[in-house]
Design an enzyme around this catalytic site. Structure first.
Site, PDB file in Angstrom:
ATOM      1  N   HIS A 112      24.387  11.739  53.492  1.00  0.00           N
ATOM      2  CA  HIS A 112      23.700  13.012  53.198  1.00  0.00           C
ATOM      3  C   HIS A 112      23.645  13.915  54.432  1.00  0.00           C
ATOM      4  CE1 HIS A 112      22.054  11.848  49.160  1.00  0.00           C
ATOM      5  NE2 HIS A 112      22.171  10.637  49.671  1.00  0.00           N
ATOM      6  N   ASN A 134      18.415  12.187  43.563  1.00  0.00           N
ATOM      7  CA  ASN A 134      19.778  12.704  43.478  1.00  0.00           C
ATOM      8  C   ASN A 134      19.910  13.568  42.231  1.00  0.00           C
ATOM      9  OD1 ASN A 134      20.778  11.452  45.791  1.00  0.00           O
ATOM     10  ND2 ASN A 134      21.570   9.666  44.696  1.00  0.00           N
ATOM     11  N   HIS A 156      11.573  10.007  53.073  1.00  0.00           N
ATOM     12  CA  HIS A 156      11.461   8.557  52.964  1.00  0.00           C
ATOM     13  C   HIS A 156      10.892   8.200  51.595  1.00  0.00           C
ATOM     14  CE1 HIS A 156      10.662   4.452  53.609  1.00  0.00           C
ATOM     15  NE2 HIS A 156      10.433   4.485  54.905  1.00  0.00           N
TER      16      HIS A 156
HETATM   17  C1  HEM Z   1      19.816   0.872  49.358  1.00  0.00           C
HETATM   18  C2  HEM Z   1      20.223   2.055  49.021  1.00  0.00           C
HETATM   19  C3  HEM Z   1      20.118   3.215  49.961  1.00  0.00           C
HETATM   20  C4  HEM Z   1      20.047   3.248  51.301  1.00  0.00           C
HETATM   21  C5  HEM Z   1      20.038   2.050  52.246  1.00  0.00           C
HETATM   22  C6  HEM Z   1      19.976   4.620  51.703  1.00  0.00           C
HETATM   23  C7  HEM Z   1      19.943   5.066  52.997  1.00  0.00           C
HETATM   24  C8  HEM Z   1      19.887   6.368  53.382  1.00  0.00           C
HETATM   25  C9  HEM Z   1      19.946   6.833  54.729  1.00  0.00           C
HETATM   26  C10 HEM Z   1      20.125   5.955  55.947  1.00  0.00           C
HETATM   27  C11 HEM Z   1      19.812   8.173  54.707  1.00  0.00           C
HETATM   28  C12 HEM Z   1      19.777   9.109  55.905  1.00  0.00           C
HETATM   29  C13 HEM Z   1      18.341   9.412  56.189  1.00  0.00           C
HETATM   30  C14 HEM Z   1      18.099  10.219  57.431  1.00  0.00           C
HETATM   31  O1  HEM Z   1      18.858  10.104  58.403  1.00  0.00           O
HETATM   32  O2  HEM Z   1      17.087  10.954  57.451  1.00  0.00           O
HETATM   33  C15 HEM Z   1      19.675   8.556  53.352  1.00  0.00           C
HETATM   34  C16 HEM Z   1      19.495   9.827  52.922  1.00  0.00           C
HETATM   35  C17 HEM Z   1      19.272  10.129  51.624  1.00  0.00           C
HETATM   36  N1  HEM Z   1      19.256   9.279  50.556  1.00  0.00           N
HETATM   37 FE1  HEM Z   1      19.569   7.345  50.573  1.00  0.00          FE
HETATM   38  N2  HEM Z   1      19.974   5.410  50.591  1.00  0.00           N
HETATM   39  C18 HEM Z   1      20.060   4.561  49.516  1.00  0.00           C
HETATM   40  C19 HEM Z   1      20.076   4.919  48.205  1.00  0.00           C
HETATM   41  C20 HEM Z   1      19.747   6.139  47.782  1.00  0.00           C
HETATM   42  C21 HEM Z   1      19.483   6.474  46.427  1.00  0.00           C
HETATM   43  C22 HEM Z   1      19.510   5.515  45.236  1.00  0.00           C
HETATM   44  C23 HEM Z   1      19.143   7.782  46.417  1.00  0.00           C
HETATM   45  C24 HEM Z   1      18.713   8.610  45.260  1.00  0.00           C
HETATM   46  C25 HEM Z   1      17.801   8.198  44.434  1.00  0.00           C
HETATM   47  C26 HEM Z   1      19.214   8.285  47.769  1.00  0.00           C
HETATM   48  C27 HEM Z   1      18.928   9.556  48.157  1.00  0.00           C
HETATM   49  C28 HEM Z   1      19.009  10.007  49.438  1.00  0.00           C
HETATM   50  C29 HEM Z   1      18.837  11.390  49.805  1.00  0.00           C
HETATM   51  C30 HEM Z   1      18.523  12.539  48.869  1.00  0.00           C
HETATM   52  C31 HEM Z   1      19.005  11.477  51.171  1.00  0.00           C
HETATM   53  C32 HEM Z   1      18.975  12.731  52.010  1.00  0.00           C
HETATM   54  C33 HEM Z   1      17.593  13.034  52.454  1.00  0.00           C
HETATM   55  C34 HEM Z   1      17.610  14.314  53.232  1.00  0.00           C
HETATM   56  O3  HEM Z   1      17.883  15.365  52.601  1.00  0.00           O
HETATM   57  O4  HEM Z   1      17.366  14.283  54.442  1.00  0.00           O
HETATM   58  N3  HEM Z   1      19.572   7.256  48.574  1.00  0.00           N
HETATM   59  N4  HEM Z   1      19.735   7.445  52.541  1.00  0.00           N
END
Ligand code: HEM
Length: 727
Positions: free
Chosen positions: A91, A164, A355
């Protein structure tokens, strides 16, 4: 400090500062303390020493070497050297805006969350949209899932709904997330391709992961190439819990429903937009907010009683499944309005830290194994990305509710804690800060009973990987199905290894034989039903049959809510309309059409072979907004071709103008032409409800139908004819 006005410099010229805007919320007000616009100030160092010369470094003589002593040079360059921070692991590319949320009516029956009780209460929010796979500088129009992350700054602390634009996910267990991301990111040897899933490692992984098949149907659909962030649905994906004042819990799925409906572009457009304007979505969001056309969504909830937990064919804890809306209707409970752009991209959009574990009392987790892993991941990654444990003190991340605890020190600590006691219990500080009882708003985890062996397993229902993939496919309209087939042919056509392509087409037979055959035709692959699917998840002492990937029950009825064909199509608001013109254009026709489009909320722009003023056919003038060289019809929702024989003749000779119209036709957009403008329409077209033709004197009569056609987004019936157009 803030100065929320455009101000005059001492020499009287205007300077750009934050434009005078009504503060959107108490969070926007709270950020005032950190805003700095430099107006009417003198240049200083970071130590506030005024700088006399910012043009020349300190040297030994005019032609001599620079001196180490030059603290002004060193400070400026050192700061510059450290301006970049790591981009998000996923992202990375995103855009955000401030806004407010209000609930329609008190939700006390379902939840004790304070921000869901009072319809008069406007809770500040910050919302970031993103793509997943690409780097920070990648195109907005990549085929990808879009992040839809909402931070609610509630009076009880921050609640982040980190969702999402697709209601399910690729994998069921967090332990597979690094594998998924390694597979989709550019390949490790040459870092190709950027922001694209059309490569071997992604499809190698997917073709071995039957659990991803439902998500794949969504990602290959037009949902993955939205027309705008403002026209996307949002989903919390996991099942969460709502808990009321009495401690009664219910399961909940969160939804965001865009007021403008759900709309997408065609893949051919997406590819071309990526070249013409890779910032297309970011710009669209920014411009809509600046124009006062505030993007809006309704918050929806699907509520499931605890007693019904096991009444579905699927497991509520499985994030690769959705709860069909026809089975559990979405109740719309509130409205989100984005009404203010950030002042500084880095300070706000880049430094915001979402988070899924940021909860407020009244909302709680479930045991979804993907969610449980996410609860670890976000803070962990942010510790590196934002450089230490105090990133909650960065202005955009601070709650509006007060923070009191015994966390201390660490890199970049801002708070000056004056209390002597940094521990609890204490007597020196009178025992403060004291724990909050439940009635005082203290967070109490819902006491879910657990009596289970410690195992590495999933629930048996998790293994039906195909029923909902089939449900999605059968719920799509014909044009949507065509687009899924084309997307799969594109993605799999890009693979270097034929065996991955074949394995993937084989996997599609388990979703739908017809789909697999159609995809296979374009790839020269005869679909072969797989003999058995790789299953790495059978527990040592488990019955392999129970854990075999399967389709439990073929769905018999479609779910209309899954098709974008059934979305809202009642407004032309914020739709961009190109008015293609040259010298000699009928200026009255341009003026009338512009006025009528604007009053319908659309955004007309005059496009011509050159900038400046066009000579009108009747002695008037028309101001050009953009030159043909800088835009393409892919950046617009509709095209109007006004009359004026000289204008039409000039445009007919201009390959850029001809391409402009052909592409709009090919992409099924609304087209209106009056007078000689009709000569620019592609020849041999058949009857088409989204092509309006009349005289220049009939613009007012023709405009309402044109506006209706724009509101309908696209005339998909034209697609077959469009495929024959060389553009
Ligand atoms: C085990 C599964 C997942 C892991 C380990 C994971 C991990 C991460 C990580 C490391 C980031 C970067 C965060 C940052 O640097 O601030 C991120 C961002 C994000 N994740 Fe996940 N994610 C997972 C599943 C999902 C799922 C299922 C969704 C949706 C429901 C999702 C939605 C998002 C979104 C929207 C962001 C961006 C947040 C922003 O705009 O700063 N992720 N995720």
């Amino acid at each position: 400090m803030a100065n929320d006005k455009r101000r005059k410099k001492s020499n009287g010229t205007r300077v750009e500062g934050p434009v005078s805007r009504k503060p959107a919320s108490e969070k926007v007000d709270a950020l005032d303390a950190f805003r700095e616009d430099g107006a009417e100030t003198r240049l200083t160092t970071d130590q506030a020493v005024r700088i006399n010369d910012d043009q020349n470094s300190l040297k030994a003589g005019p032609r001599g070497p620079s001196l180490l002593e030059d603290f002004i040079l060193r400070e400026k360059i050192t700061h510059f050297d450290h301006e970049r921070i790591p981009e998000r692991a996923v992202h990375a590319r995103g855009a955000a805006a401030h806004g407010v949320f209000h609930v329609y009516k008190p939700m006390g029956r379902l939840t004790r969350a304070a921000f869901l009780q009072d319809p008069a209460k406007k809770t500040p929010v910050f919302v970031r949209f993103s793509t997943v796979a690409g780097s920070r500088g990648s195109s907005d129009l990549a085929r990808d899932v879009r992040g839809f992350a909402v931070k609610f700054y509630t009076d009880e602390g921050n609640f982040d709904l980190v969702g999402n634009n697709i209601p399910v996910f690729f994998i069921q267990d967090a332990v597979k997330f690094p594998d998924l991301v390694h597979a989709v990111k550019p390949e490790p040897h040459n870092e190709i391709p950027q922001a694209a899933s059309a490569h071997d490692t992604f499809w190698d992984f997917i073709s071995l992961m039957p659990e991803s098949m439902h998500m794949i149907m969504w990602v290959m659909s037009d949902r993955a190439i939205p027309r705008s962030f403002r026209m996307m649905e949002g989903f919390g994906v996991h099942t969460f819990r709502l808990v009321n004042e009495r401690g009664e819990a219910r399961f909940v799925k969160f939804h965001w429903k865009p007021v403008l409906g759900v709309h997408s572009v065609l893949w051919d457009e997406a590819l071309k937009i990526s070249g013409k304007d890779p910032d297309f979505h970011r710009r669209d969001l920014w411009e809509a907010i600046e124009a006062g056309a505030f993007p809006e969504w309704e918050l929806g909830v699907q509520v499931i009683e605890e007693k019904d937990e096991n009444s579905f064919d699927f497991d509520l804890l499985d994030p690769t499944k959705l709860v069909p809306e026809e089975m559990v209707p979405v109740q719309r409970i509130g409205r989100l309005t984005l009404n203010r752009n950030p002042d500084n991209f880095f300070a706000e959009t880049e430094q915001v830290a979402f988070h899924p574990g940021h909860l407020v009392p009244g909302i709680d987790f479930t045991n979804d194994p993907l969610l449980q892993g996410r609860l670890f991941s976000y803070t962990d990654t942010q510790l590196t990305r934002l450089g230490g444990p105090n990133f909650h003190e960065i202005p955009i991340n601070r709650p509006v509710a007060p923070v009191h605890n015994n966390q201390r020190d660490g890199l970049m600590r801002q708070t000056i804690n004056v209390a002597r006691a940094a521990y609890h219990p204490n007597s020196i500080g009178g025992g403060c800060p004291v724990q909050a009882g439940r009635r005082e708003g203290g967070f109490v985890s819902h006491p879910v009973g657990i009596n289970a062996p410690k195992v590495r397993q999933r629930g048996e229902k998790f293994f039906d990987h195909f029923s909902q993939a089939t449900l999605f496919w059968m719920s799509q309209s014909d044009p949507e199905k065509d687009h899924i087939v084309s997307a799969l042919q594109f993605e799999l056509g890009k693979l270097e290894r034929p065996e991955i392509r074949e394995r993937m087409v084989g996997m599609l037979t388990l979703v739908d034989e017809g789909l697999a055959t159609r995809v296979g035709e374009g790839l020269g692959v005869k679909p072969q039903r797989p003999d058995g699917l790789l299953n790495l998840s059978v527990p040592a002492d488990g019955d392999p049959k129970a854990y075999q990937p399967r389709r439990a029950k073929a769905p018999t009825r479609p779910s209309p809510a899954l098709s974008m064909a059934n979305t809202v199509k009642d407004t032309a608001k914020t739709r961009k309309v190109a008015i293609l013109a040259a010298d000699g254009v009928d200026e009255a026709a341009v003026a009338t059409m512009s006025r009528l489009l604007t009053s319908a909320g659309a955004v007309p722009k005059v496009i011509a072979p050159r900038l400046g003023l066009l000579r009108g056919a009747h002695g008037g003038a028309v101001k050009v907004d953009m030159s043909l060289a800088t835009v393409g019809s892919v950046l617009f929702d509709a095209v109007y071709l006004p009359g004026g024989p000289q204008s039409a003749a000039t445009l007919e000779e201009d390959a850029g103008a001809v391409l402009f119209v052909r592409e709009a036709f090919k992409h099924c957009k609304a087209l209106a032409a009056t007078g000689a403008g009709a000569e620019l329409l592609p020849e041999g077209r058949s009857a088409d409800q989204a092509i309006l033709v009349g005289e220049d004197t009939q613009v007012a009569k023709l405009a309402p139908d044109f506006i209706l056609a724009i509101a309908r987004h696209r005339n998909w019936g034209r697609e077959a004819a469009g495929r024959r157009v060389p553009a």
